[in-house]
Design a protein around this motif. Structure first.
Motif, PDB file in Angstrom:
ATOM      1  N   ASP A  98       0.825  -1.202   0.000  1.00 40.99           N
ATOM      2  CA  ASP A  98       0.000   0.000   0.000  1.00 40.99           C
ATOM      3  C   ASP A  98       0.860   1.254   0.000  1.00 40.99           C
ATOM      4  O   ASP A  98       1.896   1.320   0.677  1.00 40.99           O
ATOM      5  CB  ASP A  98      -0.909   0.033   1.229  1.00 40.99           C
ATOM      6  CG  ASP A  98      -2.049  -0.975   1.134  1.00 40.99           C
ATOM      7  OD1 ASP A  98      -2.241  -1.533   0.039  1.00 40.99           O
ATOM      8  OD2 ASP A  98      -2.732  -1.185   2.152  1.00 40.99           O
ATOM      9  N   ILE A  99       0.432   2.247  -0.760  1.00 42.01           N
ATOM     10  CA  ILE A  99       1.078   3.553  -0.790  1.00 42.01           C
ATOM     11  C   ILE A  99       0.030   4.596  -0.440  1.00 42.01           C
ATOM     12  O   ILE A  99      -1.024   4.678  -1.079  1.00 42.01           O
ATOM     13  CB  ILE A  99       1.688   3.842  -2.171  1.00 42.01           C
ATOM     14  CG1 ILE A  99       2.836   2.862  -2.461  1.00 42.01           C
ATOM     15  CG2 ILE A  99       2.193   5.280  -2.243  1.00 42.01           C
ATOM     16  CD1 ILE A  99       3.384   2.960  -3.865  1.00 42.01           C
ATOM     17  N   VAL A 100       0.295   5.374   0.590  1.00 43.12           N
ATOM     18  CA  VAL A 100      -0.621   6.432   1.018  1.00 43.12           C
ATOM     19  C   VAL A 100      -0.126   7.753   0.434  1.00 43.12           C
ATOM     20  O   VAL A 100       1.037   8.124   0.612  1.00 43.12           O
ATOM     21  CB  VAL A 100      -0.681   6.524   2.552  1.00 43.12           C
ATOM     22  CG1 VAL A 100      -1.545   7.712   2.983  1.00 43.12           C
ATOM     23  CG2 VAL A 100      -1.235   5.228   3.133  1.00 43.12           C
ATOM     24  N   VAL A 101      -0.990   8.451  -0.273  1.00 48.55           N
ATOM     25  CA  VAL A 101      -0.661   9.760  -0.842  1.00 48.55           C
ATOM     26  C   VAL A 101      -1.358  10.824  -0.004  1.00 48.55           C
ATOM     27  O   VAL A 101      -2.583  10.790   0.159  1.00 48.55           O
ATOM     28  CB  VAL A 101      -1.112   9.855  -2.313  1.00 48.55           C
ATOM     29  CG1 VAL A 101      -0.789  11.231  -2.876  1.00 48.55           C
ATOM     30  CG2 VAL A 101      -0.429   8.780  -3.148  1.00 48.55           C
ATOM     31  N   ALA A 102      -0.600  11.756   0.551  1.00 50.33           N
ATOM     32  CA  ALA A 102      -1.164  12.805   1.405  1.00 50.33           C
ATOM     33  C   ALA A 102      -0.706  14.171   0.909  1.00 50.33           C
ATOM     34  O   ALA A 102       0.485  14.398   0.704  1.00 50.33           O
ATOM     35  CB  ALA A 102      -0.725  12.605   2.852  1.00 50.33           C
TER      36      ALA A 102
END
Length: 333
Positions: free
Chosen positions: A34-38
């Motif tokens: 998973d990659i979280v983009v913020a």
């Protein structure tokens, strides 16, 4: 060129990240994890309403995240005939100070030995003139050693009488990547006192932008106590931690490899940022942060000089390079 306020700080990174994830969505690409983009606000101030808000109130959004990448790294730095790509693996801590001097208000024509403006001015001058002692952290040492090795320079770190300034001189133009991070620093930036030329005010205030290397907090506070003296009080207006990230980790190796895959003529080196980023707030969640917003820039393009300026711009070709690097790194991260 793509022109616009914030083009280099750091809308170009926003655009590259969006380009990557949009391309993945269209092609059905799934990363290995998973990659979280913020996207956050308020980084230029306290980050209280941006990354601080997210870290403090929405930590669940980042559950399982172990590493993060953000601004100020992996851009082309031309120096000494070399094409370098410095990757940030550390940040100095933020120590923004408010100084307050109290005195006796009175008429400007009278003798006044308790002049708040004079007291404050003396403290500010002492802070501005102070020469901070050397404090080389592991990240900065690694940066200096790699820069020196690329130029055939002996560092002499462990020799008697080691002279950091002489070593920095031998590093030539590359010294600017490290010279501000071998010490704590404190720069007076704002003054406020009085309201009329013939009235001595009862108090005066100043602001100081302090930056602290990892492990330098006690030294910084003790030095401020001494430099301000008995007639000036000081406190932290905003304070954030210093950071260090390992440069011998699998993550850093992959960051290096992704840049060098698309810029084989370049050399990646670690470095410590003089200032800070949202990585400070996210570190509270156990996330190790690296400065990694890749750009391939032509010689003569002064990237650092454009920050907060009125003519920010970024070459389109640099964006194409950055997208390829991010795409490769994020697929293998």
């Amino acid at each position: 060129m793509v022109w616009g306020r914030g083009a280099v700080d750091m809308k170009y990174m926003d655009a590259m990240v969006l380009s990557v994830v949009r391309a993945w969505a269209r092609a059905g690409v799934r990363p290995r994890r998973d990659i979280v983009v913020a996207f956050t606000a308020d980084e230029e101030a306290s980050a209280e309403d941006g990354s601080g808000f997210l870290a403090d109130r929405h930590a669940d959004l980042f559950e399982g995240c172990t590493e993060g990448i953000s601004e100020s790294g992996a851009y082309t730095y031309h120096a000494g005939g070399m094409e370098l790509y410095p990757i940030a693996a550390g940040e100095r801590g933020t120590a923004w100070l408010r100084l307050t001097a109290k005195g006796r208000a009175g008429h400007g024509s009278k003798v006044n030995r308790e002049n708040a403006v004079s007291r404050l001015a003396a403290a500010v001058a002492r802070i501005g003139d102070h020469r901070w002692p050397l404090r080389i952290t592991p990240t900065v040492r690694a940066a200096i050693e790699e820069l020196a090795a690329l130029q055939g320079v002996e560092t002499g770190f462990d020799t008697p009488g080691f002279d950091i300034d002489a070593l920095l001189d031998r590093l030539g133009d590359t010294r600017s990547l490290v010279e501000a991070t071998v010490r704590n620093s404190a720069n007076p930036t704002m003054l406020d006192a009085g309201y009329k030329v013939n009235v001595i005010p009862g108090h005066a205030t100043a602001r100081v932008d302090g930056r602290v290397v990892p492990g330098g907090d006690e030294e910084f506070a003790a030095t401020m106590d001494r430099l301000t003296g008995p007639d000036v009080d000081w406190d932290f207006e905003h304070r954030e931690v210093a950071l260090q990230a390992p440069v011998d980790s699998p993550t850093f190796a992959k960051l290096r490899a992704a840049v060098e895959r698309f810029a084989p003529e370049g050399r990646t080196v670690p470095f410590c940022m003089t200032g800070g980023t949202d990585a400070k707030q996210f570190s509270r969640l156990g996330i190790t942060g690296y400065g990694y917003a890749p750009l391939k820039l032509p010689r003569g393009f002064d990237y650092q000089a454009l920050f907060h300026g009125v003519d920010e711009r970024v070459p389109v070709s640099a964006l194409h390079f950055g997208v390829r690097v991010l795409d490769h790194y994020l697929k293998t991260a």
